[in-house]
Design an enzyme around this catalytic site. Structure first.
Site, PDB file in Angstrom:
ATOM      1  N   GLU A  95      32.942  14.638  39.161  1.00  0.00           N
ATOM      2  CA  GLU A  95      33.360  15.689  40.091  1.00  0.00           C
ATOM      3  C   GLU A  95      32.782  17.023  39.633  1.00  0.00           C
ATOM      4  O   GLU A  95      32.717  17.301  38.434  1.00  0.00           O
ATOM      5  CB  GLU A  95      34.894  15.728  40.096  1.00  0.00           C
ATOM      6  N   ASP A  97      33.394  21.016  40.633  1.00  0.00           N
ATOM      7  CA  ASP A  97      34.371  21.801  41.407  1.00  0.00           C
ATOM      8  C   ASP A  97      34.130  23.291  41.456  1.00  0.00           C
ATOM      9  O   ASP A  97      33.934  23.911  40.407  1.00  0.00           O
ATOM     10  CB  ASP A  97      35.760  21.737  40.727  1.00  0.00           C
ATOM     11  N   GLU A  99      36.785  26.178  42.908  1.00  0.00           N
ATOM     12  CA  GLU A  99      38.083  26.411  43.551  1.00  0.00           C
ATOM     13  C   GLU A  99      38.333  27.903  43.555  1.00  0.00           C
ATOM     14  O   GLU A  99      38.160  28.567  42.527  1.00  0.00           O
ATOM     15  CB  GLU A  99      39.223  25.737  42.774  1.00  0.00           C
ATOM     16  N   THR A 113      36.034  26.813  38.005  1.00  0.00           N
ATOM     17  CA  THR A 113      35.042  25.723  38.055  1.00  0.00           C
ATOM     18  C   THR A 113      35.433  24.649  37.050  1.00  0.00           C
ATOM     19  O   THR A 113      36.114  24.921  36.060  1.00  0.00           O
ATOM     20  CB  THR A 113      33.623  26.223  37.712  1.00  0.00           C
ATOM     21  N   ASN A 114      34.991  23.425  37.341  1.00  0.00           N
ATOM     22  CA  ASN A 114      35.262  22.329  36.419  1.00  0.00           C
ATOM     23  C   ASN A 114      34.202  21.253  36.627  1.00  0.00           C
ATOM     24  O   ASN A 114      33.577  21.180  37.701  1.00  0.00           O
ATOM     25  CB  ASN A 114      36.668  21.757  36.671  1.00  0.00           C
ATOM     26  N   TRP A 189      51.468  27.289  41.301  1.00  0.00           N
ATOM     27  CA  TRP A 189      50.683  27.606  40.093  1.00  0.00           C
ATOM     28  C   TRP A 189      49.522  28.576  40.297  1.00  0.00           C
ATOM     29  O   TRP A 189      49.060  29.202  39.341  1.00  0.00           O
ATOM     30  CB  TRP A 189      50.106  26.322  39.455  1.00  0.00           C
TER      31      TRP A 189
END
Ligand code: NAG
Length: 275
Positions: A95, A97, A99, A113-114, A189
């Site tokens: 994945e 990412d 976000e 980001t990831n 969160w």
């Protein structure tokens, strides 16, 4: 007259090349809250108290340079999250990412980001942006080739996840990924760790997408055979791009998992040691 005719023809070709969001994406959830408009030139996601919404690409991609222009939820977007990512399926999925975590009016968005490889993530890096991402469209790109996953904002690289398989670190390279995007409520969160709640009196919240472009290898298509692979296949950051990335990381990075020793009492992930 002749000149006008030629100009008209060029305009048509350009629009065709820019693609059509109807062709590339399916709305997947949100009960009418996600809409493709203007003959496929614009896509909007919306979120209200009942539901968010989302879409996904029809194609699966294995490497490519993928660009999308996004205009984020304006005004008080605290509690909302706009996710835009590539992902494969299953427990050992890969994945990539982006976000976008909303904020109170005037306070900066967080770009999160990831990178997951073989089902394992925990590689968060977060940034502020050097512009207001709600005022206009900006281009968010993923350059994914066999040696790098590079995250870019308006062409400026912000993160380079390198292929370090030779050092035993998994790299996404054999699971095709679809593009997904969604707008949802995460006020448990997202904004200041859940302290700031979504203000539903401002709903519906809307994020917009346009000018999608995937210069990419598409699963099930011969497109992307050796000779058709263009510059992105071998692309990496030259010295000036590396300098720009350092500038972003020095001035706009607000979190880097590689600097979070407390979180990894067993030691930082191995890629952190390889600068
Ligand atoms: C929102 O703005 C505050 C104040 O500038 C900041 O501390 C926070 O990191 C911002 N982003 C989010 C997602 O809360």
């Amino acid at each position: 007259m002749a000149v006008l005719f030629v100009l008209g023809l060029c305009a048509l070709v350009a629009v065709a090349a820019a693609g059509n969001l109807y062709q590339d994406f399916d709305v997947t959830w949100g009960d009418g809250r996600a809409k493709i408009l203007n003959n496929g030139q614009l896509l909007t996601l919306s979120l209200d108290k009942t539901s968010g919404s989302g879409f996904q690409s029809k194609n699966e991609y294995l490497f490519g340079k993928i660009d999308m222009q996004i205009k984020l939820v304006p005004g008080n977007s605290a509690g909302t999250v706009t996710a835009y990512y590539l992902s494969s399926q299953g427990p050992t999925h890969d994945e990539i990412d982006f976000e976008f975590l909303g904020n109170l009016s005037g306070d900066p968005y967080t770009l999160h980001t990831n990178v997951f490889t073989q089902g394992k993530g925990n590689r968060e890096m977060q940034f502020k942006l050097w512009f207001d991402p709600t005022e206009d469209f900006h281009t968010y790109s993923i350059l994914w080739n066999p040696r790098h996953v590079i995250f870019m904002v308006d062409g400026t690289p912000i993160r380079d996840f390198k292929n370090l398989e030779s050092r035993g670190i998994a790299f996404p390279k054999n699971q095709p990924m679809r593009i997904y995007s969604s707008l949802w409520n995460a006020d448990d969160w997202a904004t200041r760790g859940g302290l700031v709640k979504t203000d539903w009196s401002k709903a519906p919240f809307v994020a917009s997408y346009r000018n999608f472009n995937a210069d990419a290898c598409v699963r099930g298509s011969s497109k992307c055979g050796g000779s058709t692979k263009s510059g992105w296949w071998n692309q990496e950051l030259d010295l000036s791009s590396q300098g720009r990335m350092r500038w972003v990381q020095k001035n706009y990075m607000i979190y880097n998992y590689c600097n979070d020793a407390k979180r990894f009492p067993q030691g930082l992930p191995p890629e952190c040691a390889i600068a």
